[in-house]
Design a protein around this motif. Structure first.
Motif, PDB file in Angstrom:
ATOM      1  N   THR A  70       0.372  -1.381   0.296  1.00  0.00           N
ATOM      2  CA  THR A  70       0.034  -0.084  -0.044  1.00  0.00           C
ATOM      3  C   THR A  70       0.878   1.573  -0.332  1.00  0.00           C
ATOM      4  O   THR A  70       1.637   1.243   0.873  1.00  0.00           O
ATOM      5  CB  THR A  70      -1.300  -0.206   1.252  1.00  0.00           C
ATOM      6  N   THR A  71       0.998   2.439  -1.122  1.00  0.00           N
ATOM      7  CA  THR A  71       1.178   3.612  -0.997  1.00  0.00           C
ATOM      8  C   THR A  71       0.169   4.910  -0.948  1.00  0.00           C
ATOM      9  O   THR A  71      -0.742   4.060  -1.255  1.00  0.00           O
ATOM     10  CB  THR A  71       1.770   3.848  -2.196  1.00  0.00           C
ATOM     11  N   PHE A  72       1.063   5.840   0.035  1.00  0.00           N
ATOM     12  CA  PHE A  72      -0.250   7.196   0.175  1.00  0.00           C
ATOM     13  C   PHE A  72       0.872   7.862  -0.355  1.00  0.00           C
ATOM     14  O   PHE A  72       1.966   8.073  -0.121  1.00  0.00           O
ATOM     15  CB  PHE A  72       0.292   6.804   1.574  1.00  0.00           C
ATOM     16  N   GLU A  73       0.411   8.702  -0.573  1.00  0.00           N
ATOM     17  CA  GLU A  73       0.862  10.217  -1.560  1.00  0.00           C
ATOM     18  C   GLU A  73       1.212  10.976  -0.311  1.00  0.00           C
ATOM     19  O   GLU A  73       0.364  11.407   1.267  1.00  0.00           O
ATOM     20  CB  GLU A  73       0.106  11.212  -2.240  1.00  0.00           C
ATOM     21  N   THR A  74       2.236  11.854  -0.049  1.00  0.00           N
ATOM     22  CA  THR A  74       2.400  12.378   1.343  1.00  0.00           C
ATOM     23  C   THR A  74       2.335  13.933   0.970  1.00  0.00           C
ATOM     24  O   THR A  74       2.979  14.796   1.953  1.00  0.00           O
ATOM     25  CB  THR A  74       3.496  11.703   1.999  1.00  0.00           C
ATOM     26  N   LYS A  75       1.850  14.287  -1.033  1.00  0.00           N
ATOM     27  CA  LYS A  75       2.494  15.491  -0.652  1.00  0.00           C
ATOM     28  C   LYS A  75       0.698  17.065   0.324  1.00  0.00           C
ATOM     29  O   LYS A  75       0.105  15.871   0.370  1.00  0.00           O
ATOM     30  CB  LYS A  75       2.205  15.963  -2.422  1.00  0.00           C
ATOM     31  N   LEU A  76       0.565  17.403   0.134  1.00  0.00           N
ATOM     32  CA  LEU A  76      -0.200  18.539  -0.208  1.00  0.00           C
ATOM     33  C   LEU A  76      -1.521  17.990  -0.571  1.00  0.00           C
ATOM     34  O   LEU A  76      -1.692  18.713  -1.842  1.00  0.00           O
ATOM     35  CB  LEU A  76      -0.130  20.138   0.270  1.00  0.00           C
ATOM     36  N   GLN A  77      -2.985  18.323  -0.001  1.00  0.00           N
ATOM     37  CA  GLN A  77      -4.267  18.144  -0.973  1.00  0.00           C
ATOM     38  C   GLN A  77      -4.947  18.953   0.308  1.00  0.00           C
ATOM     39  O   GLN A  77      -5.047  19.015   0.457  1.00  0.00           O
ATOM     40  CB  GLN A  77      -4.307  16.532  -0.240  1.00  0.00           C
ATOM     41  N   ASN A  78      -5.663  18.869  -1.424  1.00  0.00           N
ATOM     42  CA  ASN A  78      -6.616  19.994  -1.279  1.00  0.00           C
ATOM     43  C   ASN A  78      -8.121  19.748  -1.406  1.00  0.00           C
ATOM     44  O   ASN A  78      -9.091  19.261  -2.332  1.00  0.00           O
ATOM     45  CB  ASN A  78      -6.678  21.235  -2.233  1.00  0.00           C
ATOM     46  N   LEU A  79      -9.177  19.496  -0.122  1.00  0.00           N
ATOM     47  CA  LEU A  79     -10.011  18.753  -0.411  1.00  0.00           C
ATOM     48  C   LEU A  79     -11.225  20.263  -0.402  1.00  0.00           C
ATOM     49  O   LEU A  79     -11.532  20.986   0.221  1.00  0.00           O
ATOM     50  CB  LEU A  79     -10.822  18.286   0.652  1.00  0.00           C
ATOM     51  N   ARG A  80     -12.032  20.502  -1.524  1.00  0.00           N
ATOM     52  CA  ARG A  80     -12.588  21.417  -1.792  1.00  0.00           C
ATOM     53  C   ARG A  80     -14.288  21.268  -1.824  1.00  0.00           C
ATOM     54  O   ARG A  80     -14.828  19.669  -2.522  1.00  0.00           O
ATOM     55  CB  ARG A  80     -12.640  21.764  -3.728  1.00  0.00           C
ATOM     56  N   MET A  81     -14.920  21.888  -1.163  1.00  0.00           N
ATOM     57  CA  MET A  81     -16.084  21.534  -1.283  1.00  0.00           C
ATOM     58  C   MET A  81     -17.211  22.640  -1.655  1.00  0.00           C
ATOM     59  O   MET A  81     -17.120  23.795  -0.791  1.00  0.00           O
ATOM     60  CB  MET A  81     -16.733  21.123   0.394  1.00  0.00           C
ATOM     61  N   ARG A  82     -17.749  23.391  -2.730  1.00  0.00           N
ATOM     62  CA  ARG A  82     -18.355  23.910  -2.687  1.00  0.00           C
ATOM     63  C   ARG A  82     -19.725  23.865  -3.961  1.00  0.00           C
ATOM     64  O   ARG A  82     -20.094  22.214  -3.978  1.00  0.00           O
ATOM     65  CB  ARG A  82     -17.498  24.571  -4.203  1.00  0.00           C
ATOM     66  N   ALA A  83     -20.338  24.631  -4.042  1.00  0.00           N
ATOM     67  CA  ALA A  83     -21.917  24.511  -4.542  1.00  0.00           C
ATOM     68  C   ALA A  83     -21.107  24.784  -6.154  1.00  0.00           C
ATOM     69  O   ALA A  83     -20.746  24.927  -6.779  1.00  0.00           O
ATOM     70  CB  ALA A  83     -22.255  25.927  -4.453  1.00  0.00           C
ATOM     71  N   LYS A  84     -22.231  23.130  -6.596  1.00  0.00           N
ATOM     72  CA  LYS A  84     -21.706  23.706  -8.290  1.00  0.00           C
ATOM     73  C   LYS A  84     -22.346  24.181  -9.252  1.00  0.00           C
ATOM     74  O   LYS A  84     -23.027  25.439  -8.662  1.00  0.00           O
ATOM     75  CB  LYS A  84     -22.814  22.083  -8.906  1.00  0.00           C
ATOM     76  N   ALA A  85     -21.355  24.639 -10.272  1.00  0.00           N
ATOM     77  CA  ALA A  85     -22.001  25.804 -10.959  1.00  0.00           C
ATOM     78  C   ALA A  85     -23.227  25.800 -11.782  1.00  0.00           C
ATOM     79  O   ALA A  85     -23.413  24.579 -12.394  1.00  0.00           O
ATOM     80  CB  ALA A  85     -20.560  26.611 -12.054  1.00  0.00           C
ATOM     81  N   GLU A  86     -23.403  26.594 -12.560  1.00  0.00           N
ATOM     82  CA  GLU A  86     -24.711  26.673 -13.671  1.00  0.00           C
ATOM     83  C   GLU A  86     -23.959  25.649 -14.127  1.00  0.00           C
ATOM     84  O   GLU A  86     -23.322  25.990 -15.252  1.00  0.00           O
ATOM     85  CB  GLU A  86     -25.002  28.205 -14.000  1.00  0.00           C
ATOM     86  N   ASN A  87     -25.396  25.165 -15.272  1.00  0.00           N
ATOM     87  CA  ASN A  87     -25.087  23.621 -16.033  1.00  0.00           C
ATOM     88  C   ASN A  87     -23.842  22.989 -15.290  1.00  0.00           C
ATOM     89  O   ASN A  87     -23.586  22.324 -16.396  1.00  0.00           O
ATOM     90  CB  ASN A  87     -24.653  24.081 -16.868  1.00  0.00           C
ATOM     91  N   GLU A  88     -23.543  22.324 -13.940  1.00  0.00           N
ATOM     92  CA  GLU A  88     -22.838  22.450 -14.015  1.00  0.00           C
ATOM     93  C   GLU A  88     -23.418  20.510 -13.585  1.00  0.00           C
ATOM     94  O   GLU A  88     -24.348  20.486 -13.025  1.00  0.00           O
ATOM     95  CB  GLU A  88     -21.851  22.516 -13.008  1.00  0.00           C
ATOM     96  N   LYS A  89     -23.146  19.632 -13.365  1.00  0.00           N
ATOM     97  CA  LYS A  89     -23.804  18.201 -13.289  1.00  0.00           C
ATOM     98  C   LYS A  89     -23.243  18.056 -12.164  1.00  0.00           C
ATOM     99  O   LYS A  89     -22.062  18.097 -11.849  1.00  0.00           O
ATOM    100  CB  LYS A  89     -23.715  17.291 -14.043  1.00  0.00           C
ATOM    101  N   GLY A  90     -23.429  16.799 -11.678  1.00  0.00           N
ATOM    102  CA  GLY A  90     -24.025  16.538 -10.474  1.00  0.00           C
ATOM    103  C   GLY A  90     -24.594  17.251  -8.155  1.00  0.00           C
ATOM    104  O   GLY A  90     -25.159  18.147  -8.944  1.00  0.00           O
ATOM    105  N   ARG A  91     -23.809  17.309  -7.571  1.00  0.00           N
ATOM    106  CA  ARG A  91     -24.585  17.321  -6.737  1.00  0.00           C
ATOM    107  C   ARG A  91     -24.158  18.401  -5.873  1.00  0.00           C
ATOM    108  O   ARG A  91     -22.146  18.619  -5.917  1.00  0.00           O
ATOM    109  CB  ARG A  91     -25.288  16.467  -5.559  1.00  0.00           C
ATOM    110  N   THR A  92     -24.510  19.360  -5.538  1.00  0.00           N
ATOM    111  CA  THR A  92     -23.962  20.824  -4.531  1.00  0.00           C
ATOM    112  C   THR A  92     -23.105  20.000  -3.465  1.00  0.00           C
ATOM    113  O   THR A  92     -23.573  18.883  -2.579  1.00  0.00           O
ATOM    114  CB  THR A  92     -25.193  21.697  -4.369  1.00  0.00           C
ATOM    115  N   ASP A  93     -21.811  20.688  -3.433  1.00  0.00           N
ATOM    116  CA  ASP A  93     -21.388  19.979  -1.810  1.00  0.00           C
ATOM    117  C   ASP A  93     -21.201  21.111  -0.852  1.00  0.00           C
ATOM    118  O   ASP A  93     -20.257  21.161   0.567  1.00  0.00           O
ATOM    119  CB  ASP A  93     -20.047  19.853  -2.220  1.00  0.00           C
ATOM    120  N   ASP A  94     -21.176  22.369  -1.463  1.00  0.00           N
ATOM    121  CA  ASP A  94     -21.244  22.859   0.131  1.00  0.00           C
ATOM    122  C   ASP A  94     -21.646  22.954   0.640  1.00  0.00           C
ATOM    123  O   ASP A  94     -22.295  22.206   1.138  1.00  0.00           O
ATOM    124  CB  ASP A  94     -21.670  24.920  -0.570  1.00  0.00           C
TER     125      ASP A  94
END
Length: 352
Positions: A70-94
């Motif tokens: 098993t390997t894990f990345e040690t570099k910095l990760q960014n978890l983005r939780m945001r509202a979806k843009a207009e005409n963007e598919k998927g659910r909003t995540d803010d």
């Protein structure tokens, strides 16, 4: 003999498996750490191994069926939780929650995090076997819960104040750090981005902010006008003070000149008075001298000097020409002169 036979048998089995299965080659990239899991073994302990294989390590060879890698990345990760843009598919995540004064609000949040390499075996054993699974199973649920706890103590208007937003974001980071660090996740930063109120409430807030800005502008203008009036007043005071100082200087110079003229006139008058007194005393002394015998002698002397060289004629004074009577002109002139001197002296004394 039996124990020795068992060891030889175990060694034979391992060698046989190695020959049959072969060995798998594993390595770690520059931003990865590796963890080995032994599913079954005749030598050593089974399960997740406590050793961590460092980033950029050389190749490792392990039996492929009896081990997991098993390997894990040690570099910095960014978890983005945001509202979806207009005409963007998927659910909003803010992140949606209520403010302390009861208004609904949604905030876009980004969490910067990374895996603690020393805790990689713990993550494999307790959480997940990939960096993405660690984010989905651990970081994301903790973020959505704890960020709400940090933000729902704010009032609606606090989201328009940068200092209060930054303080709430730092509080959320500390809550996440306390919760995730023991699990092997280090939270570097929580960033609060765009926020959205209910459209009607947001309109009210916007109008209120515009009114406050206008009021602040009017206060600033009034303060500026007051400062300008204050400066003009101080300038006028300075001009008046300058003119007063100039007038006082001129008055002082005039006073000094008048005082000097008074001193000069006083000295001049005193000198004239002294001269007159001296002259008067001289005349008085002269009158005293002339009033005595010496004066009469001087008068005679002056008459004699006046008559010197002149012809003296004697005229008869009788009623008839028969009688010839002589007149002593010297005596007459002497008496006349003495009377004249006495009259002048009396007039001089009465004028003092």
């Amino acid at each position: 003999m039996k124990r020795m036979d068992l060891r030889m048998l175990g060694l034979f089995v391992v060698l046989a498996l190695s020959v049959v299965q072969g060995c798998a080659c594993h390595s770690t990239d520059a931003n990865e750490v590796g963890v080995l899991t032994r599913k079954f073994t005749l030598v050593g302990s089974r399960g997740v191994q406590p050793e961590t294989y460092a980033p950029g390590a050389t190749h490792f060879f392990f039996p492929p069926f009896s081990t997991d890698w098993t390997t894990f990345e040690t570099k910095l990760q960014n978890l983005r939780m945001r509202a979806k843009a207009e005409n963007e598919k998927g659910r909003t995540d803010d992140i949606e929650f209520k403010t302390v004064d009861g208004n609904d609000i949604a905030v876009d949040v980004t969490v910067a995090w990374r895996i603690d390499p020393s805790k990689a075996p713990h993550l494999v054993q307790k959480v997940a076997r990939s960096t993405q699974d660690v984010e989905n199973r651990l970081v994301r649920p903790a973020t959505r819960a704890l960020v709400r706890d940090a933000l729902n103590v704010l009032r609606s208007e606090d989201f328009y104040t940068a200092d209060k937003r930054f303080a709430a974001a730092e509080n959320a980071r500390k809550l996440l750090e306390d919760a995730l660090k023991p699990e092997g996740v280090i939270v570097e930063q929580v960033i609060l981005q765009e926020h959205r109120f209910n459209p009607e409430y947001e309109k009210v807030i916007r109008e209120k902010k515009l009114a406050e800005q206008m009021a602040e502008k009017l206060r600033s203008e009034a303060q500026a006008a007051a400062e300008e009036s204050k400066r003009n007043l101080e300038s006028a005071k300075g001009t008046v003070s300058q003119k007063i100082a100039q007038a006082m200087g001129e008055l002082e110079q005039t006073k000094l000149a008048a005082d000097a003229e008074l001193v000069r006139a006083t000295n001049e008058a005193t000198a004239i008075l002294k001269e007159a007194e001296a002259k008067s005393k001289g005349i008085a002394k002269e009158n005293e001298a002339l009033a005595g015998a010496g004066g009469r002698t001087m008068v005679k002397l002056r008459i004699a000097e006046a008559l010197q060289g002149k012809q003296i004629i004697f005229i008869p004074s009788g009623r008839s020409g028969a009688t010839l009577q002589t007149m002593d002109m010297n005596q007459i002139l002497t008496q006349y002169s003495a009377a004249k001197v006495t009259q002048n002296a009396s007039a001089a004394n009465s004028g003092q």
